[in-house]
Write a protein that holds these residues in place. Sequence first.
Motif, PDB file in Angstrom:
ATOM      1  N   GLN A 151       0.826  -1.203   0.000  1.00 38.12           N
ATOM      2  CA  GLN A 151       0.000   0.000   0.000  1.00 38.12           C
ATOM      3  C   GLN A 151       0.868   1.263   0.000  1.00 38.12           C
ATOM      4  O   GLN A 151       0.602   2.220  -0.741  1.00 38.12           O
ATOM      5  CB  GLN A 151      -0.887  -0.036   1.253  1.00 38.12           C
ATOM      6  CG  GLN A 151      -2.029   0.956   1.247  1.00 38.12           C
ATOM      7  CD  GLN A 151      -2.962   0.710   0.084  1.00 38.12           C
ATOM      8  OE1 GLN A 151      -3.383  -0.411  -0.136  1.00 38.12           O
ATOM      9  NE2 GLN A 151      -3.255   1.741  -0.685  1.00 38.12           N
ATOM     10  N   VAL A 152       1.906   1.241   0.825  1.00 41.01           N
ATOM     11  CA  VAL A 152       2.788   2.417   0.922  1.00 41.01           C
ATOM     12  C   VAL A 152       3.470   2.670  -0.427  1.00 41.01           C
ATOM     13  O   VAL A 152       3.537   3.811  -0.904  1.00 41.01           O
ATOM     14  CB  VAL A 152       3.834   2.219   2.040  1.00 41.01           C
ATOM     15  CG1 VAL A 152       4.841   3.362   2.045  1.00 41.01           C
ATOM     16  CG2 VAL A 152       3.148   2.134   3.402  1.00 41.01           C
ATOM     17  N   ALA A 153       3.951   1.591  -1.059  1.00 39.87           N
ATOM     18  CA  ALA A 153       4.594   1.747  -2.369  1.00 39.87           C
ATOM     19  C   ALA A 153       3.595   2.298  -3.386  1.00 39.87           C
ATOM     20  O   ALA A 153       3.909   3.215  -4.164  1.00 39.87           O
ATOM     21  CB  ALA A 153       5.154   0.400  -2.837  1.00 39.87           C
ATOM     22  N   ASP A 154       2.374   1.772  -3.364  1.00 39.59           N
ATOM     23  CA  ASP A 154       1.326   2.280  -4.266  1.00 39.59           C
ATOM     24  C   ASP A 154       1.086   3.766  -4.046  1.00 39.59           C
ATOM     25  O   ASP A 154       0.956   4.539  -5.001  1.00 39.59           O
ATOM     26  CB  ASP A 154       0.004   1.531  -4.016  1.00 39.59           C
ATOM     27  CG  ASP A 154       0.021   0.139  -4.632  1.00 39.59           C
ATOM     28  OD1 ASP A 154       1.073  -0.218  -5.199  1.00 39.59           O
ATOM     29  OD2 ASP A 154      -0.987  -0.563  -4.542  1.00 39.59           O
ATOM     30  N   ASP A 155       1.003   4.156  -2.772  1.00 34.72           N
ATOM     31  CA  ASP A 155       0.767   5.567  -2.459  1.00 34.72           C
ATOM     32  C   ASP A 155       1.872   6.443  -3.046  1.00 34.72           C
ATOM     33  O   ASP A 155       1.612   7.518  -3.591  1.00 34.72           O
ATOM     34  CB  ASP A 155       0.693   5.776  -0.942  1.00 34.72           C
ATOM     35  CG  ASP A 155      -0.595   5.232  -0.355  1.00 34.72           C
ATOM     36  OD1 ASP A 155      -1.501   4.902  -1.149  1.00 34.72           O
ATOM     37  OD2 ASP A 155      -0.695   5.125   0.881  1.00 34.72           O
ATOM     38  N   PHE A 156       3.100   5.981  -2.922  1.00 35.62           N
ATOM     39  CA  PHE A 156       4.218   6.738  -3.504  1.00 35.62           C
ATOM     40  C   PHE A 156       4.014   6.907  -5.010  1.00 35.62           C
ATOM     41  O   PHE A 156       4.044   8.007  -5.543  1.00 35.62           O
ATOM     42  CB  PHE A 156       5.545   6.011  -3.259  1.00 35.62           C
ATOM     43  CG  PHE A 156       6.214   6.362  -1.951  1.00 35.62           C
ATOM     44  CD1 PHE A 156       6.403   7.691  -1.573  1.00 35.62           C
ATOM     45  CD2 PHE A 156       6.696   5.366  -1.117  1.00 35.62           C
ATOM     46  CE1 PHE A 156       7.033   8.019  -0.375  1.00 35.62           C
ATOM     47  CE2 PHE A 156       7.330   5.678   0.084  1.00 35.62           C
ATOM     48  CZ  PHE A 156       7.503   7.000   0.451  1.00 35.62           C
ATOM     49  N   PHE A 157       3.797   5.773  -5.684  1.00 38.29           N
ATOM     50  CA  PHE A 157       3.706   5.811  -7.154  1.00 38.29           C
ATOM     51  C   PHE A 157       2.487   6.616  -7.615  1.00 38.29           C
ATOM     52  O   PHE A 157       2.519   7.278  -8.642  1.00 38.29           O
ATOM     53  CB  PHE A 157       3.651   4.384  -7.727  1.00 38.29           C
ATOM     54  CG  PHE A 157       4.942   3.624  -7.548  1.00 38.29           C
ATOM     55  CD1 PHE A 157       6.176   4.245  -7.778  1.00 38.29           C
ATOM     56  CD2 PHE A 157       4.935   2.287  -7.154  1.00 38.29           C
ATOM     57  CE1 PHE A 157       7.372   3.542  -7.615  1.00 38.29           C
ATOM     58  CE2 PHE A 157       6.133   1.589  -6.993  1.00 38.29           C
ATOM     59  CZ  PHE A 157       7.338   2.223  -7.215  1.00 38.29           C
ATOM     60  N   ASN A 158       1.418   6.569  -6.830  1.00 34.65           N
ATOM     61  CA  ASN A 158       0.208   7.295  -7.207  1.00 34.65           C
ATOM     62  C   ASN A 158       0.309   8.795  -6.955  1.00 34.65           C
ATOM     63  O   ASN A 158      -0.496   9.564  -7.446  1.00 34.65           O
ATOM     64  CB  ASN A 158      -1.004   6.742  -6.454  1.00 34.65           C
ATOM     65  CG  ASN A 158      -1.511   5.473  -7.102  1.00 34.65           C
ATOM     66  OD1 ASN A 158      -1.474   5.334  -8.329  1.00 34.65           O
ATOM     67  ND2 ASN A 158      -1.965   4.527  -6.287  1.00 34.65           N
ATOM     68  N   SER A 159       1.297   9.196  -6.132  1.00 32.46           N
ATOM     69  CA  SER A 159       1.369  10.622  -5.826  1.00 32.46           C
ATOM     70  C   SER A 159       2.616  11.268  -6.432  1.00 32.46           C
ATOM     71  O   SER A 159       3.149  12.234  -5.890  1.00 32.46           O
ATOM     72  CB  SER A 159       1.308  10.842  -4.317  1.00 32.46           C
ATOM     73  OG  SER A 159       2.260  10.043  -3.657  1.00 32.46           O
ATOM     74  N   GLY A 160       3.089  10.705  -7.529  1.00 29.89           N
ATOM     75  CA  GLY A 160       4.138  11.381  -8.282  1.00 29.89           C
ATOM     76  C   GLY A 160       5.560  10.959  -7.955  1.00 29.89           C
ATOM     77  O   GLY A 160       6.505  11.412  -8.601  1.00 29.89           O
ATOM     78  N   TYR A 161       5.716  10.112  -6.941  1.00 36.43           N
ATOM     79  CA  TYR A 161       7.070   9.605  -6.656  1.00 36.43           C
ATOM     80  C   TYR A 161       7.345   8.497  -7.657  1.00 36.43           C
ATOM     81  O   TYR A 161       6.648   7.484  -7.663  1.00 36.43           O
ATOM     82  CB  TYR A 161       7.150   9.086  -5.223  1.00 36.43           C
ATOM     83  CG  TYR A 161       7.065  10.196  -4.195  1.00 36.43           C
ATOM     84  CD1 TYR A 161       8.217  10.749  -3.656  1.00 36.43           C
ATOM     85  CD2 TYR A 161       5.836  10.695  -3.785  1.00 36.43           C
ATOM     86  CE1 TYR A 161       8.149  11.781  -2.736  1.00 36.43           C
ATOM     87  CE2 TYR A 161       5.746  11.720  -2.868  1.00 36.43           C
ATOM     88  CZ  TYR A 161       6.904  12.271  -2.344  1.00 36.43           C
ATOM     89  OH  TYR A 161       6.842  13.298  -1.440  1.00 36.43           O
ATOM     90  N   ASP A 162       8.355   8.677  -8.509  1.00 36.79           N
ATOM     91  CA  ASP A 162       8.551   7.662  -9.544  1.00 36.79           C
ATOM     92  C   ASP A 162       9.716   6.719  -9.267  1.00 36.79           C
ATOM     93  O   ASP A 162       9.940   5.773 -10.015  1.00 36.79           O
ATOM     94  CB  ASP A 162       8.678   8.312 -10.938  1.00 36.79           C
ATOM     95  CG  ASP A 162       9.829   9.295 -11.029  1.00 36.79           C
ATOM     96  OD1 ASP A 162      10.426   9.622  -9.962  1.00 36.79           O
ATOM     97  OD2 ASP A 162      10.148   9.748 -12.139  1.00 36.79           O
TER      98      ASP A 162
END
Lengths: 351, 399
Positions: free
Chosen positions: B229-240
Amino acid sequence: MRKERLAKLLFGIGALALALGISTLVLLAAKAPPLAAYANIALGALGSWDVAANVLVSWVPLVLATSGLLVTFTAGLWNIGIEGQITLGAIFATWALRALQGAALPPALAIGLAFAAGMAGGALWALLTGALRTFGGVNEIFGGLGLNFVSTALNIWLIFGPWKRPGVASMSGTVPFDKSLWLPTLAPGSRLAPASLALALAGIALVFVLLRGSYFGLRLKAVGRNPRAALLLGIPAERYLLAAFLGCGLLAGLAGAVQVTAVYHRLIPSISSGYGYLGLMVAMLASNQAPLAALVALFFAALNVGSIRLPIVLKLDSSLAGVLQGSLVLFFLLGQGARQRLLERKRGGRP
Amino acid sequence: MRTSRILAIALLGLAIASSAFGQSAPPAAGSKLTIGLVLVGPYNDRGWSQANYDGLQYVKAKVPGVDFIYIDKANSADRPGTTVSQLAESLVSQGAKMIIFSSDDMMDEANKFAQEHPEIFVVMTTGDQSWKEGKAYKNLPNMINIMGKMEYMKMVAGVAAALTTKTGKIGFLGPLINDETRRLAASAYLGARYAWTSYLKKDPAKLEFKVTWIGFWFNIPGVTSDPTQVADDFFNSGYDVVISGIDTTEAVAEAAKFTAQGKKVWAIPYDYAKAIDEGKGVSLGVPFFNWGPAYAKAAKDAMAGTWKARFEWNGPDWKNINNPDTSAVGFNKGTLSKEASAAVDRFVAELAKGLNLWAGPLNLQDGSAYLKKGEKASDQQIWYLPQLLQGMQGQSVSK
């Protein structure tokens, strides 16, 4: 009467044989040598004084939890919430020791107070389930299950929050207590605290006497068999149900306090070690007989401790012990059901 | 055997006994040595535990006379009712003369075990209780601490991340908050910032570096935050780019999932050299531990009787950071652009020549001074970094 006992014994042996059969099949499916596996469990549980002592260390909280469950089972209650009651006992005991750690109390008194606090915590949690059942109409299975989750959350919150180690929240639990507050063992390096053993024996003996030879036990049985009939006979069923919860909570809380003062010496996330659920199985397998429950608990504790050798020596998962315990209970209950049907057929009752 | 020893000690009295075995290391083990390894996770987790397991495979292959046994999943959630010292004793009963506790979570139990078993050689990986200049020092003659200077390889990971990110946003998937995890997250940030400003000549204010902690080294449902979930949150909020600091490979799996959906994201796993195989095409590389050489040295010391309690914080072999016989930490390159790959090589070469990013001026996250201009951090300052650094987002201290 005698015939019935013999039949019971035979069914018990049959269940054990079937459970062993299933476990053996599991082992064969995993391409593991069954005899070597059983031999290693036996050696791991009885191979030396040290491991035998470890079995007793594990037996103490298990038998305390089981003793409590014998009381609630007698009252016809499925006290699934016992896990939470153990956890609350551990939390209250930890709270007491944290509060007393700085005080200039004799260690024996501090530990004694921690036990008392643990019992109070377990009782409180059990009464909560009891109140939900008697006043709220919530079945104790659901109430207890819900409170188990709450107790786990509370425990984790304490360990990662208010009671965390300085600067570090750690899965390994709170900072260990000063050694003076550990329940003393016989020799340095040994894990077994004689006082905890005495508590366990006292607990199971008390429950035995209470259920076997007391007026309270007799009436509790009546409530357990048929609460409405008991009520008609003038027994205040609700009060007896609450008393059963209270008794079980006290013993479960004590088990939690033992986990804190004698086994882990701190509060850890999985402080109940699953002894509540295991205790349910022990009580079922022992048909609610206290002396038998003590023996079955010893057998289960031996399986748990002995199975540690499986991953080390045979690269097998330790969960084999769980397979054996689970299938044993299953076959025993199946056997009981089958025997019941046979008896009914003999008596010419329903087919 | 042990009972008689215990009785003897009891007779001697606690005080005398503790001073008697408080003095010297255990006697030489001789030509044969069985090592018992206590692992916190599964031996085949493709992360921390497997790196330790492989370290002992190396010892077995390289040091004649050594064999090893192990118990994995040594934590009270997986093995309810047991304690770590009890599990270690099970290994001793199977012939182990040297025990390796390979997780920082085992500190209390390792200390207890080392005190109660002065005749056993004890290694505690990641610990600092045998560091005389450390904060947790205990006089345990049979205890060696071993750790690798992962800080270097986390900096390399930071460089790879900075050269790859298109959004200028790097996420760090952190385990629990402690000295070790703070300094490793900070190292990744220092590497990223250095590459961002020195190689790419970009404005440091345009680099975002955010740490999110899950609460433990791996996912425990209901207890930790879910790393997926944490990784998804990163990727979904612009952290690439997500740099993983946990023991398992969720970040890479999620990067692969997002890439399959057409998003351009990357991840950097941790701990285990072959973790790179998990995410072909999305994994930029892996900073890894190579425990073999240090464990082999400890084993030889135990056999020869040259054991001395000590604290080892072993660095890379700058001639070849991936040398399995000499380097304690390394970096396996994965899917890197030509430019990023060259930057990683250049950075490693600069480190080898003495580049030190742990140098002032550096402020802590709250703005207070950590290192003055020109001041270089001591080992203690790095090991016990009290907060994240200024410029990093995320929690510094567990609340």
